[in-house]
Design a protein around this motif. Sequence first.
Motif, PDB file in Angstrom:
ATOM      1  N   ALA A 140       0.832  -1.205   0.000  1.00 24.50           N
ATOM      2  CA  ALA A 140       0.000   0.000   0.000  1.00 24.50           C
ATOM      3  C   ALA A 140       0.868   1.258   0.000  1.00 24.50           C
ATOM      4  N   LYS A 141       1.921   1.240   0.802  1.00 27.29           N
ATOM      5  CA  LYS A 141       2.828   2.379   0.858  1.00 27.29           C
ATOM      6  C   LYS A 141       3.566   2.561  -0.459  1.00 27.29           C
ATOM      7  N   GLU A 142       3.971   1.434  -1.070  1.00 25.33           N
ATOM      8  CA  GLU A 142       4.726   1.473  -2.320  1.00 25.33           C
ATOM      9  C   GLU A 142       3.883   1.987  -3.478  1.00 25.33           C
ATOM     10  N   THR A 143       2.603   1.618  -3.512  1.00 22.24           N
ATOM     11  CA  THR A 143       1.741   1.967  -4.641  1.00 22.24           C
ATOM     12  C   THR A 143       0.893   3.206  -4.398  1.00 22.24           C
ATOM     13  N   GLY A 144       0.787   3.623  -3.135  1.00 21.82           N
ATOM     14  CA  GLY A 144      -0.060   4.768  -2.831  1.00 21.82           C
ATOM     15  C   GLY A 144      -1.533   4.434  -2.785  1.00 21.82           C
ATOM     16  N   LEU A 145      -1.865   3.146  -2.723  1.00 22.60           N
ATOM     17  CA  LEU A 145      -3.254   2.696  -2.676  1.00 22.60           C
ATOM     18  C   LEU A 145      -3.674   2.395  -1.246  1.00 22.60           C
ATOM     19  N   ASN A 146      -4.989   2.417  -1.022  1.00 24.65           N
ATOM     20  CA  ASN A 146      -5.533   2.047   0.273  1.00 24.65           C
ATOM     21  C   ASN A 146      -5.249   0.577   0.563  1.00 24.65           C
ATOM     22  N   ARG A 147      -4.974   0.242   1.823  1.00 27.88           N
ATOM     23  CA  ARG A 147      -4.646  -1.138   2.194  1.00 27.88           C
ATOM     24  C   ARG A 147      -5.782  -2.098   1.847  1.00 27.88           C
ATOM     25  N   ARG A 148      -7.034  -1.660   2.005  1.00 24.70           N
ATOM     26  CA  ARG A 148      -8.166  -2.514   1.683  1.00 24.70           C
ATOM     27  C   ARG A 148      -8.249  -2.764   0.181  1.00 24.70           C
ATOM     28  N   THR A 149      -7.897  -1.751  -0.613  1.00 30.13           N
ATOM     29  CA  THR A 149      -7.893  -1.919  -2.068  1.00 30.13           C
ATOM     30  C   THR A 149      -6.825  -2.924  -2.483  1.00 30.13           C
ATOM     31  N   VAL A 150      -5.658  -2.827  -1.859  1.00 27.70           N
ATOM     32  CA  VAL A 150      -4.579  -3.763  -2.154  1.00 27.70           C
ATOM     33  C   VAL A 150      -5.009  -5.188  -1.823  1.00 27.70           C
ATOM     34  N   ARG A 151      -5.623  -5.373  -0.645  1.00 29.43           N
ATOM     35  CA  ARG A 151      -6.081  -6.704  -0.245  1.00 29.43           C
ATOM     36  C   ARG A 151      -7.078  -7.261  -1.254  1.00 29.43           C
ATOM     37  N   LYS A 152      -8.009  -6.409  -1.701  1.00 26.59           N
ATOM     38  CA  LYS A 152      -9.043  -6.845  -2.643  1.00 26.59           C
ATOM     39  C   LYS A 152      -8.439  -7.324  -3.951  1.00 26.59           C
ATOM     40  N   TYR A 153      -7.498  -6.546  -4.503  1.00 27.65           N
ATOM     41  CA  TYR A 153      -6.976  -6.879  -5.821  1.00 27.65           C
ATOM     42  C   TYR A 153      -5.843  -7.897  -5.784  1.00 27.65           C
ATOM     43  N   LEU A 154      -5.369  -8.251  -4.602  1.00 31.18           N
ATOM     44  CA  LEU A 154      -4.382  -9.318  -4.495  1.00 31.18           C
ATOM     45  C   LEU A 154      -4.997 -10.598  -3.960  1.00 31.18           C
ATOM     46  N   SER A 155      -6.297 -10.581  -3.728  1.00 35.39           N
ATOM     47  CA  SER A 155      -6.965 -11.784  -3.236  1.00 35.39           C
ATOM     48  C   SER A 155      -7.071 -12.813  -4.351  1.00 35.39           C
ATOM     49  N   ALA A 156      -7.362 -14.040  -3.986  1.00 31.66           N
ATOM     50  CA  ALA A 156      -7.464 -15.128  -4.966  1.00 31.66           C
ATOM     51  C   ALA A 156      -8.579 -14.880  -5.965  1.00 31.66           C
TER      52      ALA A 156
END
Length: 255
Positions: free
Chosen positions: A29-45
């Motif tokens: 999230a820090k590296e991409t500037g995205l919200n942590r929840r957004t990162v979790r959503k798009y990296l989920s299975a």
Amino acid sequence: MVLDPHRWLELRRFRGLYETGAISLSEIAKETGLNRRTVRKYLSAQAVAPPRRAANGRPRKRVVDEVAPLIDAMLRAEITIKGAVIHERLVQEYGFTGNYQRVKLYLQEARPRIAEELGIAPDELAGLHRRFEVVPGAQAQVDWGDEGKILAHVGIPKVYSFHMVLSYSRDPFCCFTTSQDLATFFDCHRQAFAHFGGVPMSIVYDRTKTVVRRHVAPGEAVPLHPEAVAFAGHYDFDVDVLAAYRPTGKGRVER
């Protein structure tokens, strides 16, 4: 939140590191500037690839869907089997025509699902993939070299060298140019693809202006140059831009 293609490419390159436990959601999230929840959503299975729809609005059928039951069966027999081995078997034994990247993307969803069926906990599965290796054809690295004024005596003010190195075999390609503009940059890629006899699945770049539209502060999402995105889409490879202050990320080509 729906990611645009540029941000999706920026986020997708962290999937392998995230699945092996080498990087956390907060760090991504820090590296991409995205919200942590957004990162979790798009990296989920469930979010292996951006949703694409056909003209009728229904999800477009993937080539890999036809062999999905075969892949699942191979995973049930050997959960740690490598994607390259699965792809080779599909091609040789079942006449599969899709490329390795399609199988790889499907495995990102299927392996955790099959592991759950087999009673393998997520942390146990992560331990099985702790080694992060590059398979043949998976990656190449690109860099420019400045050769200076070696041809100034014949009226050519500057000469540059374009380098592309395959990460697995270390096979190098080099050509010399008098410009670093977009047209020259892409033409050098085509020459490299001809030299290698194919296109790698991903290419690693530093934050060169021919790939990155503008420089941003560390932690912010990197805006990719639209021409670079279009070129990568045409030749079907992923653009992998190094994070800021990570000089070791292109060790093969730098050497």
